[in-house]
Write a protein that holds these residues in place. Structure first.
Motif, mmCIF file in Angstrom:
data_model
loop_
_atom_site.group_PDB
_atom_site.id
_atom_site.type_symbol
_atom_site.label_atom_id
_atom_site.label_comp_id
_atom_site.label_asym_id
_atom_site.label_seq_id
_atom_site.Cartn_x
_atom_site.Cartn_y
_atom_site.Cartn_z
ATOM 1 N N VAL A 189 1.002 -1.121 0.139
ATOM 2 C CA VAL A 189 0.078 -0.038 -0.015
ATOM 3 C C VAL A 189 0.963 1.071 0.428
ATOM 4 C CG1 VAL A 189 -2.270 -1.076 1.096
ATOM 5 C CG2 VAL A 189 -0.387 0.204 2.223
ATOM 6 N N HIS A 190 2.097 1.222 0.332
ATOM 7 C CA HIS A 190 3.094 2.159 -0.022
ATOM 8 C C HIS A 190 4.529 1.741 -0.202
ATOM 9 C CE1 HIS A 190 5.631 5.235 2.254
ATOM 10 N NE2 HIS A 190 4.676 6.131 1.589
ATOM 11 N N LYS A 191 5.139 1.919 -0.627
ATOM 12 C CA LYS A 191 6.574 1.484 -1.291
ATOM 13 C C LYS A 191 7.227 1.090 -0.271
ATOM 14 C CE LYS A 191 9.550 6.306 -0.541
ATOM 15 N NZ LYS A 191 9.909 6.854 -0.855
ATOM 16 N N ASN A 211 -4.919 -3.360 13.377
ATOM 17 C CA ASN A 211 -5.157 -3.101 14.953
ATOM 18 C C ASN A 211 -4.397 -2.225 15.643
ATOM 19 O OD1 ASN A 211 -5.198 -6.171 15.001
ATOM 20 N ND2 ASN A 211 -2.941 -6.445 16.536
ATOM 21 N N ASP A 212 -4.138 -1.635 16.107
ATOM 22 C CA ASP A 212 -3.980 -0.065 16.937
ATOM 23 C C ASP A 212 -2.798 0.845 15.867
ATOM 24 O OD1 ASP A 212 -5.365 -0.741 18.713
ATOM 25 O OD2 ASP A 212 -3.366 -1.399 20.105
ATOM 26 N N SER A 213 -2.483 0.050 14.471
ATOM 27 C CA SER A 213 -1.443 0.598 14.011
ATOM 28 C C SER A 213 -2.214 0.914 12.970
ATOM 29 C CB SER A 213 -0.187 0.069 13.628
ATOM 30 O OG SER A 213 0.106 -0.482 14.391
ATOM 31 N N ILE A 214 -1.658 2.446 11.688
ATOM 32 C CA ILE A 214 -2.133 3.185 11.147
ATOM 33 C C ILE A 214 -1.388 3.301 9.879
ATOM 34 C CG2 ILE A 214 -2.849 4.955 10.047
ATOM 35 C CD1 ILE A 214 -5.236 4.225 11.607
ATOM 36 N N VAL A 215 -1.119 2.448 8.718
ATOM 37 C CA VAL A 215 0.057 2.042 8.055
ATOM 38 C C VAL A 215 -0.405 3.448 6.789
ATOM 39 C CG1 VAL A 215 1.238 0.720 6.100
ATOM 40 C CG2 VAL A 215 0.214 0.115 8.202
ATOM 41 N N PRO A 216 0.466 4.537 6.304
ATOM 42 C CA PRO A 216 -0.110 5.191 5.202
ATOM 43 C C PRO A 216 0.117 4.738 3.900
ATOM 44 C CG PRO A 216 2.571 4.619 6.090
ATOM 45 C CD PRO A 216 1.678 4.841 6.455
ATOM 46 N N VAL A 217 -1.041 5.226 3.118
ATOM 47 C CA VAL A 217 -1.209 4.433 1.400
ATOM 48 C C VAL A 217 -0.518 5.615 0.932
ATOM 49 C CG1 VAL A 217 -3.098 3.926 0.086
ATOM 50 C CG2 VAL A 217 -3.124 3.325 2.649
ATOM 51 N N ARG A 218 0.093 5.271 -0.264
ATOM 52 C CA ARG A 218 0.816 5.776 -1.114
ATOM 53 C C ARG A 218 -0.803 6.087 -2.480
ATOM 54 N NH1 ARG A 218 6.290 6.214 -3.838
ATOM 55 N NH2 ARG A 218 6.294 7.582 -4.683
ATOM 56 N N ARG A 219 -0.858 7.216 -3.245
ATOM 57 C CA ARG A 219 -2.106 7.391 -3.655
ATOM 58 C C ARG A 219 -2.296 6.194 -4.729
ATOM 59 N NH1 ARG A 219 -2.026 13.732 -6.438
ATOM 60 N NH2 ARG A 219 -2.523 13.793 -4.963
ATOM 61 N N GLY A 220 -1.146 6.476 -5.554
ATOM 62 C CA GLY A 220 -1.318 4.769 -6.410
ATOM 63 C C GLY A 220 -1.566 3.924 -6.142
ATOM 64 N N TYR A 221 -1.687 2.970 -4.563
ATOM 65 C CA TYR A 221 -1.741 1.788 -4.195
ATOM 66 C C TYR A 221 -3.414 1.979 -3.854
ATOM 67 C CZ TYR A 221 3.220 0.870 -5.059
ATOM 68 O OH TYR A 221 4.271 0.837 -4.968
ATOM 69 N N PHE A 222 -3.804 2.957 -4.024
ATOM 70 C CA PHE A 222 -5.152 3.339 -3.237
ATOM 71 C C PHE A 222 -5.964 2.491 -3.980
ATOM 72 C CE2 PHE A 222 -9.742 4.940 -2.653
ATOM 73 C CZ PHE A 222 -10.125 5.142 -1.470
ATOM 74 N N LYS A 223 -6.319 2.600 -5.322
ATOM 75 C CA LYS A 223 -7.167 2.333 -6.188
ATOM 76 C C LYS A 223 -7.126 0.478 -5.978
ATOM 77 C CE LYS A 223 -7.919 2.134 -11.252
ATOM 78 N NZ LYS A 223 -7.691 2.665 -12.962
ATOM 79 N N SER A 224 -5.687 -0.392 -5.927
ATOM 80 C CA SER A 224 -5.715 -1.100 -6.071
ATOM 81 C C SER A 224 -6.846 -1.687 -4.892
ATOM 82 C CB SER A 224 -4.239 -1.730 -5.721
ATOM 83 O OG SER A 224 -3.841 -1.332 -7.818
ATOM 84 N N LEU A 225 -6.234 -0.930 -3.120
ATOM 85 C CA LEU A 225 -6.848 -1.578 -2.449
ATOM 86 C C LEU A 225 -8.441 -1.116 -2.463
ATOM 87 C CD1 LEU A 225 -6.004 -2.213 1.079
ATOM 88 C CD2 LEU A 225 -6.085 0.040 1.296
ATOM 89 N N LYS A 226 -8.777 -0.345 -2.862
ATOM 90 C CA LYS A 226 -10.633 -0.306 -2.809
ATOM 91 C C LYS A 226 -10.892 -0.973 -3.833
ATOM 92 C CE LYS A 226 -13.453 3.862 -4.043
ATOM 93 N NZ LYS A 226 -13.672 4.786 -4.539
ATOM 94 N N GLU A 227 -10.141 -1.334 -4.906
ATOM 95 C CA GLU A 227 -11.361 -2.373 -5.795
ATOM 96 C C GLU A 227 -11.243 -4.423 -5.432
ATOM 97 O OE1 GLU A 227 -7.947 -2.661 -9.674
ATOM 98 O OE2 GLU A 227 -9.541 -0.350 -10.574
ATOM 99 N N LEU A 228 -9.978 -4.550 -4.308
ATOM 100 C CA LEU A 228 -9.891 -5.935 -3.614
ATOM 101 C C LEU A 228 -10.968 -5.598 -2.692
ATOM 102 C CD1 LEU A 228 -5.575 -6.356 -3.228
ATOM 103 C CD2 LEU A 228 -7.542 -7.624 -4.273
ATOM 104 N N PHE A 229 -11.229 -4.205 -2.146
ATOM 105 C CA PHE A 229 -12.405 -4.835 -1.285
ATOM 106 C C PHE A 229 -13.586 -4.513 -1.636
ATOM 107 C CE2 PHE A 229 -8.260 -4.397 1.948
ATOM 108 C CZ PHE A 229 -9.331 -5.302 3.403
#
Length: 231
Positions: A189-191, A211-229
């Motif tokens: 989701v990020h380099k 869990n209790d962590s927030i992992v940053p999402v890079r703009r170019g990866y958000f589309k793939s993440l959204k499509e998966l869900f």
């Protein structure tokens, strides 16, 4: 006391290295100058580290011995050579090792390299059919099931493996870790971050919550993440 084997074809240099190893507080378990005698010893005697010259007596080289040790034992290897040409380094690169010392070297270089090798943590490829990474931590191989890995975070030449119980800093770049994890379960989701899709509780265009962590999402990866869900 940690036991170290020295494989060196020059007797005087082998004795000098042995003396330095002893002065640093380690036990010299054996000194060898060829492939066969070293392997015969290792077959019968567990050791903590092998300091290995590239050029040896006989037909087999230190490269071949290093590869055999790497494939047979869970023993760290420090290569030792006066040569630094690219062809040689490419061969060394293909073997799991914990250091490369260029001759001539001093006591401090040897001390630092041995310390890092004995206290290093590295990951080995998972055995066929098993959904695990094997991480060496303080001399022990620890299998970590893929399902228990929450996040893999790049840290230069290292990768931090985050689980619910413990984090492990291992000597492997994130790209190599990504190649070993199932692509249908882990997403970059990020380099600098891989995340386990099964542990995502929520996400938006800026971050993924695990869990209790927030992992940053890079703009170019958000589309793939959204499509998966979405699917």
């Amino acid at each position: 006391m940690r036991k170290i084997v020295i494989v060196e074809d020059e007797p005087e240099l082998a004795n000098n290295i042995a003396e330095l190893v002893s002065l640093l507080g380690y036990q010299v378990a054996g000194i060898f100058n060829n492939f066969k005698s070293c392997l015969l010893f290792l077959n019968e005697n567990p050791v903590d580290l092998v300091i290995l010259d590239i050029l040896l007596k006989g037909e087999e080289t230190g490269i071949e011995l290093g590869r055999t040790i790497s494939n047979t034992y869970d023993t760290p290897i420090i290569f030792c050579s006066a040569y630094t040409d690219e062809q040689l380094l490419q061969q060394v690169k293909s073997i799991k090792h914990s250091g490369y010392i260029v001759k001539p070297f001093n006591r401090q270089i040897l001390k630092t390299t041995i310390f890092l090798a004995l206290n290093d943590k590295f990951v080995t490829p998972p055995s066929s059919g098993k959904d695990t990474l094997h991480v060496r931590d303080k001399g022990y191989l620890i299998p970590i099931e893929f399902k228990n890995i929450l996040i893999a975070e790049a840290d230069g030449l290292y990768t931090k493996i985050v689980t619910a119980k413990k984090n492990y800093l291992i000597r492997a770049i994130l790209k190599n870790i990504e190649e070993q994890l199932p692509s249908n379960k882990f997403l970059r989701v990020h380099k600098s971050y891989l995340v386990n899709l099964d542990h995502i509780s929520s996400f938006n265009s800026k971050g993924v919550k695990i869990n209790d962590s927030i992992v940053p999402v890079r703009r170019g990866y958000f589309k793939s993440l959204k499509e998966l869900f979405s699917n």
